[in-house]
Motif scaffolding. Structure first.
Motif, PDB file in Angstrom:
ATOM      1  N   SER A  21      -9.738 -10.063  -8.754  1.00  0.00           N
ATOM      2  CA  SER A  21      -9.049 -10.239  -7.481  1.00  0.00           C
ATOM      3  C   SER A  21      -8.760  -8.905  -6.806  1.00  0.00           C
ATOM      4  O   SER A  21      -8.636  -8.848  -5.598  1.00  0.00           O
ATOM      5  N   ALA A  22      -8.625  -7.820  -7.551  1.00  0.00           N
ATOM      6  CA  ALA A  22      -8.374  -6.511  -6.942  1.00  0.00           C
ATOM      7  C   ALA A  22      -9.388  -5.504  -7.465  1.00  0.00           C
ATOM      8  O   ALA A  22      -9.591  -5.386  -8.662  1.00  0.00           O
ATOM      9  N   ASN A  23     -10.035  -4.817  -6.557  1.00  0.00           N
ATOM     10  CA  ASN A  23     -11.033  -3.808  -6.912  1.00  0.00           C
ATOM     11  C   ASN A  23     -10.636  -2.483  -6.297  1.00  0.00           C
ATOM     12  O   ASN A  23     -10.088  -2.436  -5.209  1.00  0.00           O
ATOM     13  N   LYS A  24     -10.934  -1.411  -6.993  1.00  0.00           N
ATOM     14  CA  LYS A  24     -10.661  -0.078  -6.499  1.00  0.00           C
ATOM     15  C   LYS A  24     -11.979   0.676  -6.435  1.00  0.00           C
ATOM     16  O   LYS A  24     -12.699   0.761  -7.421  1.00  0.00           O
ATOM     17  N   THR A  59      -9.146   0.148  -1.702  1.00  0.00           N
ATOM     18  CA  THR A  59      -8.898  -1.032  -2.524  1.00  0.00           C
ATOM     19  C   THR A  59      -9.219  -2.301  -1.750  1.00  0.00           C
ATOM     20  O   THR A  59      -9.122  -2.345  -0.528  1.00  0.00           O
ATOM     21  N   TRP A  60      -9.580  -3.308  -2.493  1.00  0.00           N
ATOM     22  CA  TRP A  60      -9.890  -4.616  -1.931  1.00  0.00           C
ATOM     23  C   TRP A  60      -9.246  -5.656  -2.820  1.00  0.00           C
ATOM     24  O   TRP A  60      -9.435  -5.663  -4.032  1.00  0.00           O
ATOM     25  N   ASN A  61      -8.453  -6.515  -2.235  1.00  0.00           N
ATOM     26  CA  ASN A  61      -7.820  -7.603  -2.969  1.00  0.00           C
ATOM     27  C   ASN A  61      -8.212  -8.899  -2.279  1.00  0.00           C
ATOM     28  O   ASN A  61      -7.703  -9.218  -1.208  1.00  0.00           O
ATOM     29  N   LYS A  62      -9.134  -9.653  -2.879  1.00  0.00           N
ATOM     30  CA  LYS A  62      -9.645 -10.859  -2.223  1.00  0.00           C
ATOM     31  C   LYS A  62      -8.576 -11.939  -2.091  1.00  0.00           C
ATOM     32  O   LYS A  62      -8.670 -12.794  -1.226  1.00  0.00           O
ATOM     33  N   ASP A  63      -7.541 -11.891  -2.943  1.00  0.00           N
ATOM     34  CA  ASP A  63      -6.473 -12.882  -2.856  1.00  0.00           C
ATOM     35  C   ASP A  63      -5.429 -12.526  -1.805  1.00  0.00           C
ATOM     36  O   ASP A  63      -4.730 -13.397  -1.306  1.00  0.00           O
ATOM     37  N   GLU A  64      -5.304 -11.248  -1.505  1.00  0.00           N
ATOM     38  CA  GLU A  64      -4.322 -10.783  -0.524  1.00  0.00           C
ATOM     39  C   GLU A  64      -4.998  -9.765   0.396  1.00  0.00           C
ATOM     40  O   GLU A  64      -4.806  -8.568   0.266  1.00  0.00           O
ATOM     41  N   ASN A  67      -3.220  -6.776   1.857  1.00  0.00           N
ATOM     42  CA  ASN A  67      -2.811  -5.713   0.944  1.00  0.00           C
ATOM     43  C   ASN A  67      -3.993  -4.828   0.550  1.00  0.00           C
ATOM     44  O   ASN A  67      -3.865  -3.966  -0.291  1.00  0.00           O
ATOM     45  N   SER A  68      -5.145  -5.063   1.170  1.00  0.00           N
ATOM     46  CA  SER A  68      -6.323  -4.252   0.903  1.00  0.00           C
ATOM     47  C   SER A  68      -6.280  -2.981   1.752  1.00  0.00           C
ATOM     48  O   SER A  68      -5.718  -2.964   2.834  1.00  0.00           O
TER      49      SER A  68
END
Length: 110
Positions: A21-24, A59-64, A67-68
């Motif tokens: 769900s979160a990638n950096k 950062t990438w947060n597909k759920d939020e 917040n990316s």
């Protein structure tokens, strides 16, 4: 047209980066200016003077989605020159160069 392609390319890169769900995304960045010796700010924080090599991240947060962090803001300042600000995306890596213009002062125009 190019401005529409940048977000699409970013999303494609992020989608390929993994399924969590979160990638950096961490990237090396070389910042230079002409003339050299300009102070560099990343997202408002002073990080050094040109030429400068730094490691930055997105950062990438597909759920939020809100917040990316897909865009960083880079600014350079040097006494006697106009400061410059640019948006920085992962696709802009690994180098960014600033060509600084002399400031116009009232005493210069005669």
């Amino acid at each position: 047209m190019l401005k529409k392609l940048v977000p699409l390319c970013l999303l494609a890169c992020i989608a390929l980066a993994g399924c969590s769900s979160a990638n950096k995304i961490t990237k090396d960045l070389l910042i230079s200016s002409e003339p050299p010796g300009a102070t560099v700010f990343l997202d408002g924080d002073k990080i050094g003077e040109t030429p400068l090599k730094v490691q930055t991240f997105f950062t990438w947060n597909k759920d939020e989605l809100y917040n990316s962090l897909l865009r960083r803001v880079i600014q350079v300042k040097k006494d006697g020159y106009e400061s410059q600000v640019r948006d920085l995306y992962p696709i802009d890596m690994p180098t960014i160069q600033f060509l600084l213009n002399h400031e116009n002062t009232k005493g210069d125009a005669k």
